[in-house]
Design a protein around this motif. Structure first.
Motif, PDB file in Angstrom:
ATOM      1  N   SER A   1      24.633 177.415 123.150  1.00  0.00           N
ATOM      2  CA  SER A   1      25.450 177.354 124.360  1.00  0.00           C
ATOM      3  C   SER A   1      26.694 176.509 124.119  1.00  0.00           C
ATOM      4  O   SER A   1      26.749 175.680 123.211  1.00  0.00           O
ATOM      5  CB  SER A   1      24.655 176.777 125.532  1.00  0.00           C
ATOM      6  OG  SER A   1      24.348 175.415 125.314  1.00  0.00           O
ATOM      7  N   HIS A   2      27.685 176.759 124.948  1.00  0.00           N
ATOM      8  CA  HIS A   2      28.941 176.021 124.904  1.00  0.00           C
ATOM      9  C   HIS A   2      29.405 175.831 126.338  1.00  0.00           C
ATOM     10  O   HIS A   2      29.467 176.793 127.115  1.00  0.00           O
ATOM     11  CB  HIS A   2      29.993 176.792 124.102  1.00  0.00           C
ATOM     12  CG  HIS A   2      31.299 176.094 124.032  1.00  0.00           C
ATOM     13  ND1 HIS A   2      31.511 174.986 123.249  1.00  0.00           N
ATOM     14  CD2 HIS A   2      32.463 176.342 124.659  1.00  0.00           C
ATOM     15  CE1 HIS A   2      32.752 174.578 123.398  1.00  0.00           C
ATOM     16  NE2 HIS A   2      33.357 175.388 124.238  1.00  0.00           N
ATOM     17  N   LEU A   3      29.731 174.595 126.713  1.00  0.00           N
ATOM     18  CA  LEU A   3      30.170 174.275 128.063  1.00  0.00           C
ATOM     19  C   LEU A   3      31.489 173.524 127.987  1.00  0.00           C
ATOM     20  O   LEU A   3      31.602 172.558 127.222  1.00  0.00           O
ATOM     21  CB  LEU A   3      29.113 173.416 128.758  1.00  0.00           C
ATOM     22  CG  LEU A   3      29.402 172.942 130.163  1.00  0.00           C
ATOM     23  CD1 LEU A   3      29.590 174.112 131.121  1.00  0.00           C
ATOM     24  CD2 LEU A   3      28.258 172.058 130.642  1.00  0.00           C
ATOM     25  N   ARG A   4      32.473 173.990 128.732  1.00  0.00           N
ATOM     26  CA  ARG A   4      33.780 173.325 128.789  1.00  0.00           C
ATOM     27  C   ARG A   4      34.029 172.846 130.210  1.00  0.00           C
ATOM     28  O   ARG A   4      33.950 173.633 131.151  1.00  0.00           O
ATOM     29  CB  ARG A   4      34.902 174.290 128.417  1.00  0.00           C
ATOM     30  CG  ARG A   4      34.942 174.643 126.965  1.00  0.00           C
ATOM     31  CD  ARG A   4      36.123 175.535 126.629  1.00  0.00           C
ATOM     32  NE  ARG A   4      37.379 174.890 127.009  1.00  0.00           N
ATOM     33  CZ  ARG A   4      38.466 175.539 127.400  1.00  0.00           C
ATOM     34  NH1 ARG A   4      38.468 176.851 127.462  1.00  0.00           N
ATOM     35  NH2 ARG A   4      39.563 174.892 127.710  1.00  0.00           N
ATOM     36  N   TYR A   5      34.292 171.570 130.352  1.00  0.00           N
ATOM     37  CA  TYR A   5      34.710 171.005 131.635  1.00  0.00           C
ATOM     38  C   TYR A   5      36.228 171.015 131.657  1.00  0.00           C
ATOM     39  O   TYR A   5      36.864 170.415 130.798  1.00  0.00           O
ATOM     40  CB  TYR A   5      34.174 169.582 131.793  1.00  0.00           C
ATOM     41  CG  TYR A   5      32.677 169.525 131.864  1.00  0.00           C
ATOM     42  CD1 TYR A   5      32.016 169.854 133.046  1.00  0.00           C
ATOM     43  CD2 TYR A   5      31.922 169.176 130.756  1.00  0.00           C
ATOM     44  CE1 TYR A   5      30.630 169.808 133.120  1.00  0.00           C
ATOM     45  CE2 TYR A   5      30.536 169.132 130.822  1.00  0.00           C
ATOM     46  CZ  TYR A   5      29.902 169.452 131.999  1.00  0.00           C
ATOM     47  OH  TYR A   5      28.546 169.406 132.065  1.00  0.00           O
TER      48      TYR A   5
ATOM     49  N   THR B   1      28.038 184.685 130.320  1.00  0.00           N
ATOM     50  CA  THR B   1      29.197 183.830 130.544  1.00  0.00           C
ATOM     51  C   THR B   1      29.195 183.434 132.016  1.00  0.00           C
ATOM     52  O   THR B   1      28.798 184.219 132.879  1.00  0.00           O
ATOM     53  CB  THR B   1      30.519 184.540 130.192  1.00  0.00           C
ATOM     54  OG1 THR B   1      30.634 185.720 130.976  1.00  0.00           O
ATOM     55  CG2 THR B   1      30.574 184.897 128.721  1.00  0.00           C
TER      56      THR B   1
ATOM     57  N   ARG C   1      31.315 180.863 135.124  1.00  0.00           N
ATOM     58  CA  ARG C   1      32.427 180.001 135.521  1.00  0.00           C
ATOM     59  C   ARG C   1      32.055 179.290 136.800  1.00  0.00           C
ATOM     60  O   ARG C   1      31.387 179.859 137.667  1.00  0.00           O
ATOM     61  CB  ARG C   1      33.700 180.818 135.776  1.00  0.00           C
ATOM     62  CG  ARG C   1      34.256 181.461 134.553  1.00  0.00           C
ATOM     63  CD  ARG C   1      35.591 182.135 134.764  1.00  0.00           C
ATOM     64  NE  ARG C   1      35.760 182.717 136.082  1.00  0.00           N
ATOM     65  CZ  ARG C   1      36.932 182.871 136.676  1.00  0.00           C
ATOM     66  NH1 ARG C   1      38.030 182.496 136.078  1.00  0.00           N
ATOM     67  NH2 ARG C   1      37.017 183.417 137.871  1.00  0.00           N
TER      68      ARG C   1
ATOM     69  N   ALA D   1      34.911 174.715 135.266  1.00  0.00           N
ATOM     70  CA  ALA D   1      34.013 174.681 134.114  1.00  0.00           C
ATOM     71  C   ALA D   1      33.740 176.108 133.661  1.00  0.00           C
ATOM     72  O   ALA D   1      33.744 177.040 134.466  1.00  0.00           O
ATOM     73  CB  ALA D   1      32.699 173.981 134.450  1.00  0.00           C
ATOM     74  N   GLU D   2      33.509 176.251 132.343  1.00  0.00           N
ATOM     75  CA  GLU D   2      33.174 177.550 131.754  1.00  0.00           C
ATOM     76  C   GLU D   2      31.974 177.369 130.838  1.00  0.00           C
ATOM     77  O   GLU D   2      31.890 176.377 130.113  1.00  0.00           O
ATOM     78  CB  GLU D   2      34.347 178.093 130.949  1.00  0.00           C
ATOM     79  CG  GLU D   2      35.586 178.344 131.775  1.00  0.00           C
ATOM     80  CD  GLU D   2      36.795 178.726 130.940  1.00  0.00           C
ATOM     81  OE1 GLU D   2      37.696 179.355 131.507  1.00  0.00           O
ATOM     82  OE2 GLU D   2      36.847 178.391 129.741  1.00  0.00           O
ATOM     83  N   PHE D   3      31.070 178.327 130.879  1.00  0.00           N
ATOM     84  CA  PHE D   3      29.842 178.262 130.080  1.00  0.00           C
ATOM     85  C   PHE D   3      29.635 179.585 129.378  1.00  0.00           C
ATOM     86  O   PHE D   3      29.851 180.649 129.955  1.00  0.00           O
ATOM     87  CB  PHE D   3      28.645 177.986 130.995  1.00  0.00           C
ATOM     88  CG  PHE D   3      27.309 178.139 130.334  1.00  0.00           C
ATOM     89  CD1 PHE D   3      26.766 177.104 129.589  1.00  0.00           C
ATOM     90  CD2 PHE D   3      26.594 179.313 130.458  1.00  0.00           C
ATOM     91  CE1 PHE D   3      25.522 177.244 128.971  1.00  0.00           C
ATOM     92  CE2 PHE D   3      25.350 179.459 129.854  1.00  0.00           C
ATOM     93  CZ  PHE D   3      24.825 178.420 129.108  1.00  0.00           C
ATOM     94  N   THR D   4      29.217 179.525 128.125  1.00  0.00           N
ATOM     95  CA  THR D   4      28.752 180.700 127.399  1.00  0.00           C
ATOM     96  C   THR D   4      27.408 180.324 126.791  1.00  0.00           C
ATOM     97  O   THR D   4      27.288 179.275 126.142  1.00  0.00           O
ATOM     98  CB  THR D   4      29.722 181.104 126.278  1.00  0.00           C
ATOM     99  OG1 THR D   4      30.995 181.384 126.860  1.00  0.00           O
ATOM    100  CG2 THR D   4      29.236 182.341 125.541  1.00  0.00           C
ATOM    101  N   GLY D   5      26.414 181.152 127.013  1.00  0.00           N
ATOM    102  CA  GLY D   5      25.093 180.871 126.466  1.00  0.00           C
ATOM    103  C   GLY D   5      24.457 182.124 125.895  1.00  0.00           C
ATOM    104  O   GLY D   5      24.558 183.207 126.482  1.00  0.00           O
TER     105      GLY D   5
END
Length: 75
Positions: free
Chosen positions: A8-12, A50, A52, A62-66
């Motif tokens: 996973s990747h999470l961007r604030y 994905t 948001r 925030a954006e998330f990809t898992g």
């Protein structure tokens, strides 16, 4: 089945101080029916999601990809 987060990747992107709206989707091009068949036939499958998080004005905060893996539960 049992679901695991394989990666996973999470961007604030910015702080959030109020209401939020979250939306999640399968990655474009994902064949959900094929993933379900694979799970049924082999007891395992993967899918990428994905997501948001939006503030009250509809701006992404925030954006998330898992990448998720699902395995048939042990009997």
């Amino acid at each position: 089945g049992e679901v695991y987060v394989a990666d996973s990747h999470l961007r604030y992107l910015k702080p959030l101080y109020g209401d939020l709206l979250a939306e999640a989707r399968l990655e474009p091009g994902t064949d959900w029916d094929a993933a379900l068949r694979l799970f049924r036939d082999r007891g395992r499958a993967r899918a990428t999601v994905t997501a948001r998080v939006l503030d009250g004005d509809g701006i992404a905060v925030a954006e998330f990809t898992g990448r998720f893996a699902v395995l048939r539960a042990a009997a």
